[in-house]
Design an enzyme around this catalytic site. Structure first.
Site, short mmCIF file in Angstrom:
data_model
loop_
_atom_site.label_atom_id
_atom_site.label_comp_id
_atom_site.label_asym_id
_atom_site.label_seq_id
_atom_site.Cartn_x
_atom_site.Cartn_y
_atom_site.Cartn_z
N GLU A 1 0.85 -1.20 0.00
CA GLU A 1 0.00 0.00 0.00
C GLU A 1 0.89 1.25 0.00
OE1 GLU A 1 -2.88 2.58 2.96
OE2 GLU A 1 -2.68 0.42 3.35
N ARG B 1 0.41 10.41 0.25
CA ARG B 1 0.72 11.48 1.21
C ARG B 1 1.93 12.29 0.78
NH1 ARG B 1 0.20 8.14 6.95
NH2 ARG B 1 -1.72 7.00 6.42
N LYS C 1 -11.33 -1.92 6.23
CA LYS C 1 -10.15 -1.55 7.00
C LYS C 1 -10.62 -0.99 8.35
CE LYS C 1 -6.59 2.12 6.89
NZ LYS C 1 -5.89 3.08 6.02
#
Length: 213
Positions: free
Chosen positions: A47, A51, A134
């Site tokens: 993943e 950001r 999640k």
């Protein structure tokens, strides 16, 4: 892609290894080496969080690494979804879920692991058809005990807890029947990535891949 199909895809990805590395990449030139080390260590699902300005370039580089399954994390908007899919992301991860984000992933055929932190959020996603979710932020939301409690009345949903998960507490989550795998950043420490210590990262990945579930 329907929510049911998305959950089937993400559940299959989560089944590949007990840990999905959560990666914040500042230099795309390091992406391929990092991916190769993690995959070699037994962690194929990666993943890359959106950001940093280089995140999409990192996804492009990792998508070419044999044996890897690269996803985009921190999806917040429909634009994020389109950009991630165009860069080669094979799945998406979001900290929470909005109708616009869910619809964008369904329209773009990007399997999504949507975030939930409460029973109500999990129920809303389940109502739409998402059975793979999640749990975020895991530790701040009560940790393994909270997730175990949520699982009692909502056994249809299985989770990938992320946020504060480490080698020290990963086993607490992985022992739960409603946990598919965990997400964590400890397998790719910033200092080791910056130093290009791929052998060290492969060793950490191999340790994480050996966790029981």
């Amino acid at each position: 892609m329907t929510p049911q199909q998305a959950s089937q895809h993400t559940a299959e990805i989560c089944a590949r290894a007990p840990v999905i590395p959560v990666l914040v990449i500042d230099d795309a030139a390091q992406a391929a080496g990092l991916a190769k080390a993690l995959v070699a260590g037994g962690l194929p699902a990666l993943e890359v969080t959106l950001r940093t300005p280089t995140a999409l370039d990192a996804i492009r580089a990792m998508a070419r690494v044999e044996g890897g399954i690269v996803g985009a994390g921190t999806l917040l908007t429909a634009e994020d979804v389109k950009a991630a899919k165009a860069a080669g992301a094979q799945f998406g991860v979001s900290p929470g879920a909005t109708d616009i984000l869910l619809q964008a992933c369904e329209d773009e055929d990007l399997p999504l692991l949507p975030g939930a932190a409460t029973a109500t959020e999990a129920m809303r996603l389940l109502e739409r058809g998402y059975t793979a979710q999640k749990f975020f932020p895991a530790e701040a939301s009560g940790g393994a005990q909270a997730l175990k409690a949520i699982g009692s009345p909502i056994p249809q949903v299985r989770f990938c807890p992320t946020g504060g998960v480490s080698l020290q507490n990963a086993a607490d989550y992985l022992s739960l029947s409603n946990v598919m795998c965990v997400g964590g950043s400890w397998v790719a420490p910033k200092a080791m990535v910056e130093a290009g210590d791929w052998a060290g990262i492969e060793k950490l990945a191999r340790e994480a891949a050996g966790l029981a579930r």
